[in-house]
Structure formats: structure tokens, C-alpha cells
Design an enzyme around this catalytic site. Sequence first.
Site, mmCIF file in Angstrom:
data_model
loop_
_atom_site.group_PDB
_atom_site.id
_atom_site.type_symbol
_atom_site.label_atom_id
_atom_site.label_comp_id
_atom_site.label_asym_id
_atom_site.label_seq_id
_atom_site.Cartn_x
_atom_site.Cartn_y
_atom_site.Cartn_z
ATOM 1 N N GLY A 35 -7.002 13.257 37.320
ATOM 2 C CA GLY A 35 -7.922 14.122 37.566
ATOM 3 C C GLY A 35 -9.218 14.269 38.257
ATOM 4 N N CYS A 36 -9.693 12.501 38.250
ATOM 5 C CA CYS A 36 -11.325 12.275 37.836
ATOM 6 C C CYS A 36 -11.782 12.390 39.330
ATOM 7 C CB CYS A 36 -10.851 11.596 36.938
ATOM 8 S SG CYS A 36 -12.797 10.181 36.910
ATOM 9 N N GLY A 37 -13.046 12.428 39.614
ATOM 10 C CA GLY A 37 -13.484 11.453 40.439
ATOM 11 C C GLY A 37 -14.193 10.204 40.671
#
Length: 181
Positions: A35-37
Site C-alpha cells: 500500500g505504498c506510493g
Amino acid sequence: MANFYDFSVTTAKGEEIKMADFKGKVVLIVNTATGCGFTPQYTPIEQMYKDYHSKGLEILDIPCNQFGGQAPGSDDEIHEFCTVHYNTTFPQMKKSDVNGDNQLPLFKYLKEQQGFKGFGESKMAQFMKQHLSKIDPNYEKNSDIKWNFTKFVVDKNGNVVARFEPTEDMAVVENCIKALL
């Protein structure tokens, strides 16, 4: 003193993988989060695996939930996300800590070999500097992993030759790997 080949990690299925099995190969080790950029980096990482695995590249994906809680799922959920959204085929390890009291011994070793050298000057690097300075004003003064998608490259002889922060251009990471193969 320990060397890279003294360590092992555990797959999401509970199997032990010994670094000694990678003698003579180039290894890319990356702590990841779903769920990271930086999660879209799975795409170029998978492409490198497809392009260079047959030439001696191994990739170890080690999910970690220590940065913004961005890998909250179970090992099975993380694996499903990666294979469905990014078609990953490289080995994925058990979700683990990369900093602190419960960190994988492998990551302690990697950080001792290649400390933090900065994020660079890109727009995302500036964002990371601002973000981390709020969390830890002294973040630059230790070798801890700063965020998801930090990468270490180990050469064919077990030397940890590079550390790339998540803000590094993936083409630079690929060029490092190509030079070592």
C-alpha cells in the site's frame, strides 16, 4: 565475522532459503509493501527478474509493515496482491521487520555493509526528507531502513555492493545489476 552467505530467510510458505544457495549469483534484496506510493516499483523489479534471472539474478522480496503500516495483510494476502496486480514471479519471503529489536539478522548485516547515504534530489526525495525529518530529526545519522522499497545489491562473491533508497531511479538499479552479471 559473518558474511552474506551465513544468513537465511523464510519464505511465506515457511521454507528456509539460505543465502549460501546464491553463491555465484547477483542478489537484489528489497523490503516491500503493498500500500505504498513506491509499490509500482514491483513492475520494473519483475521486469529485471524476467530479463536477468536466467543470467544469474536472484530477487528476494521481503514484505515489511514497519513504514506507515503499508503492508497490513497476511503473507497470503500480500502474495495474492503482488501476483494479481503486478504479475510477480520472483520469490516472496515471510513478512518481517527490517529495523529494531525483531529485525531479520540479514537486514542488520546489510545495513552494516551499506549505510544510508541520502535520498538524492528528486521531488520524491525532497518529500521523503521532509516526511522523515518529522518522524526522526536524526534519520540521516543511522543506517536504518528509512522506508519501503529500499534495495540492496549483493555481487556474485557475496559482497554487499550497493544500497538504493526507494527514491532512486530504477534504471540506476538495473544498470548496477547488469554491470555485475
